[in-house]
Design a protein around this motif. Structure first.
Motif, short mmCIF file in Angstrom:
data_model
loop_
_atom_site.label_atom_id
_atom_site.label_comp_id
_atom_site.label_asym_id
_atom_site.label_seq_id
_atom_site.Cartn_x
_atom_site.Cartn_y
_atom_site.Cartn_z
N ASP A 249 -10.75 98.66 -122.79
CA ASP A 249 -10.73 99.66 -123.85
C ASP A 249 -12.14 100.21 -124.01
OD1 ASP A 249 -10.03 101.24 -125.94
OD2 ASP A 249 -10.20 99.64 -127.44
N LEU A 250 -12.32 101.47 -123.72
CA LEU A 250 -13.63 102.10 -123.80
C LEU A 250 -13.84 102.83 -125.13
CD1 LEU A 250 -13.86 103.52 -120.19
CD2 LEU A 250 -14.86 101.44 -121.08
N GLY A 251 -12.92 102.67 -126.05
CA GLY A 251 -13.05 103.33 -127.34
C GLY A 251 -14.14 102.69 -128.18
N LYS A 252 -14.69 103.45 -129.11
CA LYS A 252 -15.76 102.98 -129.97
C LYS A 252 -15.15 102.30 -131.19
CE LYS A 252 -20.26 104.72 -131.19
NZ LYS A 252 -21.04 105.92 -131.41
N LYS A 253 -15.60 101.09 -131.48
CA LYS A 253 -15.08 100.36 -132.63
C LYS A 253 -16.16 100.26 -133.70
CE LYS A 253 -11.85 97.63 -129.98
NZ LYS A 253 -11.41 96.31 -129.60
N ASP B 58 -10.45 97.32 -136.06
CA ASP B 58 -9.61 98.47 -135.79
C ASP B 58 -10.20 99.78 -136.29
OD1 ASP B 58 -9.30 98.06 -138.46
OD2 ASP B 58 -7.11 98.17 -138.45
N GLY B 59 -11.34 99.75 -136.96
CA GLY B 59 -12.02 100.96 -137.39
C GLY B 59 -11.50 101.55 -138.67
N SER C 249 -13.08 104.66 -141.35
CA SER C 249 -12.35 105.89 -141.65
C SER C 249 -12.15 106.06 -143.15
CB SER C 249 -11.00 105.89 -140.92
OG SER C 249 -10.20 104.83 -141.38
#
Length: 158
Positions: A128-132, A138-139, A143
């Protein structure tokens, strides 16, 4: 002066003579190749573009780089004159004339491993290359802070 002191200079002059001689031979071979070009032959320019010769002038060559697209190049810009089979193989992808003797070796080792193992490894290797967010996995905390600032709730200190 003795022969021992002159020997390095003689060797140096001999090496320079051999190097210039081989360079001259290469230049003459390239000039002969360019002079032997005929309309309809495939060529590769020194920039790596493949084209077909349409017309030959004294110092220039008219090349067809695509159907209906012509360009004028200097003769010195022709890097190689290709035979028809090689030109068709490179430009048009005609591999029918290519004959392979012996076994075909794959480019990678994927065909040598079992398909079940390869599929299992492919699933495990997904990253998973998403930014956390730093605080929450889960971010969602990040948010919520952004939403509060957008609604104007974060401006209470003013």
């Amino acid at each position: 002066m003795s022969l021992v002191t002159l020997l390095p200079f003689i060797v140096l002059i001999g090496a320079m003579f051999l190097m210039t001689r081989s360079a001259k031979k290469k230049q003459q071979a390239a000039a002969q190749m360019r002079n032997d070009m005929q309309p309809g032959t495939g060529v590769r320019t020194i920039g790596g573009m493949y084209a077909t010769v349409k017309e030959i002038q004294d110092d220039t060559v008219l090349l067809e780089v695509a159907p209906g697209v012509h360009a004028i190049y200097a003769k010195n810009s022709i890097g190689a004159v290709l035979d028809d089979a090689e030109y068709n193989r490179i430009v048009h992808g005609d591999d029918e004339d290519l004959k392979v003797d012996g076994a075909v070796v794959p480019d990678d080792a994927s065909s040598l491993t079992a398909t079940e193992t390869a599929e299992a490894d492919a699933d495990d290797a997904k990253i998973d290359l998403g930014k956390k967010a730093e605080g929450d996995a889960d971010g969602s905390k990040d948010s919520e802070v952004k939403d509060a600032k957008a609604d104007g709730e974060g401006d209470a200190k003013k």
